[in-house]
Scaffold this active site. Structure first.
Site, short mmCIF file in Angstrom:
data_model
loop_
_atom_site.label_atom_id
_atom_site.label_comp_id
_atom_site.label_asym_id
_atom_site.label_seq_id
_atom_site.Cartn_x
_atom_site.Cartn_y
_atom_site.Cartn_z
N ASN A 90 -8.21 5.97 -8.57
CA ASN A 90 -8.55 6.19 -7.16
C ASN A 90 -7.50 7.13 -6.59
O ASN A 90 -6.37 6.73 -6.34
CB ASN A 90 -8.52 4.84 -6.43
CG ASN A 90 -8.69 5.00 -4.93
OD1 ASN A 90 -9.09 6.06 -4.45
ND2 ASN A 90 -8.40 3.95 -4.18
N LYS B 90 -7.41 8.56 -3.73
CA LYS B 90 -7.24 8.42 -2.28
C LYS B 90 -7.24 9.82 -1.62
O LYS B 90 -7.88 10.72 -2.12
CB LYS B 90 -5.97 7.63 -1.96
CG LYS B 90 -5.89 6.32 -2.74
CD LYS B 90 -4.83 5.42 -2.24
CE LYS B 90 -4.72 4.22 -3.17
NZ LYS B 90 -3.89 3.16 -2.65
N HIS C 63 -12.73 -0.88 -0.39
CA HIS C 63 -11.29 -0.83 -0.69
C HIS C 63 -10.53 -1.41 0.51
O HIS C 63 -10.92 -1.21 1.65
CB HIS C 63 -10.87 0.62 -0.97
CG HIS C 63 -9.48 0.72 -1.51
ND1 HIS C 63 -8.37 0.65 -0.70
CD2 HIS C 63 -9.02 0.85 -2.78
CE1 HIS C 63 -7.28 0.74 -1.46
NE2 HIS C 63 -7.66 0.87 -2.73
N GLU D 138 -7.99 -0.45 2.00
CA GLU D 138 -7.61 0.54 3.02
C GLU D 138 -8.78 0.84 3.93
O GLU D 138 -8.61 1.11 5.12
CB GLU D 138 -7.08 1.81 2.33
CG GLU D 138 -5.67 1.57 1.78
CD GLU D 138 -5.33 2.39 0.56
OE1 GLU D 138 -5.99 3.41 0.29
OE2 GLU D 138 -4.37 2.00 -0.15
N GLU E 277 -8.04 -6.69 -6.07
CA GLU E 277 -6.84 -5.96 -5.68
C GLU E 277 -6.09 -6.74 -4.61
O GLU E 277 -6.42 -6.64 -3.42
CB GLU E 277 -7.21 -4.59 -5.12
CG GLU E 277 -7.98 -3.71 -6.08
CD GLU E 277 -7.80 -2.24 -5.76
OE1 GLU E 277 -7.23 -1.53 -6.59
OE2 GLU E 277 -8.20 -1.82 -4.65
N GLY F 204 0.12 -0.17 -4.01
CA GLY F 204 1.08 0.87 -3.61
C GLY F 204 2.47 0.34 -3.32
O GLY F 204 3.31 1.05 -2.75
N SER G 195 -0.61 -1.57 -8.25
CA SER G 195 0.61 -1.11 -8.93
C SER G 195 0.53 -1.19 -10.45
O SER G 195 1.53 -1.46 -11.11
CB SER G 195 1.84 -1.87 -8.40
OG SER G 195 1.99 -1.63 -7.02
C1 PEP Z 1 -5.57 1.17 -5.19
O1 PEP Z 1 -5.39 1.80 -4.17
O2 PEP Z 1 -6.71 0.81 -5.50
C2 PEP Z 1 -4.40 0.86 -6.02
C3 PEP Z 1 -4.50 -0.08 -6.91
O3 PEP Z 1 -3.26 1.58 -5.77
P1 PEP Z 1 -1.88 1.50 -6.61
O4 PEP Z 1 -2.23 1.56 -8.06
O5 PEP Z 1 -1.10 2.69 -6.16
O6 PEP Z 1 -1.23 0.20 -6.24
#
Ligand code: PEP
Length: 249
Positions: free
Chosen positions: A9, A11, A95, A97, A165, A171, A208
């Protein structure tokens, strides 16, 4: 059917030149395997261009969001048909976000899930709890509600994937522990089995994930892939995660 789905992803990152550098880096890798599917989800603006230059038999293409209406006066929005018309196969829906920064609710997420599946896209529905919810022992009830509402009206699950998630792990550099992932993915797998019968729906972990922790996370029961943010922005780190999945096949 592949064993793992490794999804990136991107973003709101990369201009078109940077997107090309990442995809060139991914293409130069030769060890593609049918057991592990690679998916990249760049910004909308890159989809048409990338679908021309990406070998879609080796790398699948997805969007990070979609609108549930077919067309009309929805300034700034993108429809399922538009995504399909530029070679997009997947869409990420719900997601965290989108939920927190753009006020998306389980009800409008459900409209997207239902209509994207109906349109023929493969859907990755994201769910996850906040740190406060986890610390209050509410994780399973939050996930249950997101799944119950998000999947209302869904019958055919062949194109459905779930991404767990934990919001506090996205992040932040902080991943959920093996025990937390085992327990939570087990809970989601059980929910899906009860809701849909025999369960073949992939459950991805996101939060992460990187080249150092991917193998350990992907080896956990009921973890069928990863949704990767930061580490998908460099072909080397994304390929290292992909390789970790290959090693487990
Ligand atoms: C995400 O935004 O779906 C995500 C898992 O980000 P990150 O791997 O940077 O934590």
């Amino acid at each position: 059917m592949s064993k793992y789905l490794i999804a990136g992803n991107w973003k709101m990152n990369t201009n078109l030149d940077e997107a090309k550098i990442i995809t060139d880096g991914l293409h130069s890798f030769i060890n593609y395997d049918s057991e592990v599917e690679m998916l990249i989800c760049p910004p909308y603006t890159h989809l048409g261009f990338l679908s021309e230059i990406v070998d879609l038999s080796r790398i699948s293409l997805g969007a990070q969001n979609v609108h549930y209406e077919e067309s009309g006066a929805f300034t700034g929005e993108i429809s399922n048909d538009m995504l399909l018309s530029v070679g997009c196969e997947y869409v990420i829906i719900g997601h965290s976000e989108r939920r927190t920064l753009f006020c998306e609710t389980d009800v409008n997420i459900n409209k997207k899930v239902v209509n994207s599946l109906k349109a023929g896209l493969r859907v990755i529905l994201c769910i996850g709890e906040t740190l406060e919810e986890r610390e209050s022992g509410l994780t399973n009830s939050v996930l249950k509600e997101q799944l119950n509402i998000g999947l209302a009206g869904v019958v055919d699950t062949i194109n459905l994937k779930i991404a767990y998630e934990p919001i506090w792990a996205i992040g932040t550099g902080r991943t959920a522990s093996t025990d937390q992932i085992t327990e939570t993915h087990g809970f989601i797998a059980e929910f899906l089995k009860n809701r849909f019968g025999a369960n073949t729906i992939k459950i991805l972990y996101g939060g992460s994930m990187n080249s150092d922790n991917a193998k350990e996370i992907l080896s956990i029961l009921n973890v069928n892939g990863g949704l990767i943010g930061g580490a998908s922005l460099k072909s080397e780190s994304f390929l290292a995660i992909y390789n970790s999945a290959l090693e487990l096949c």
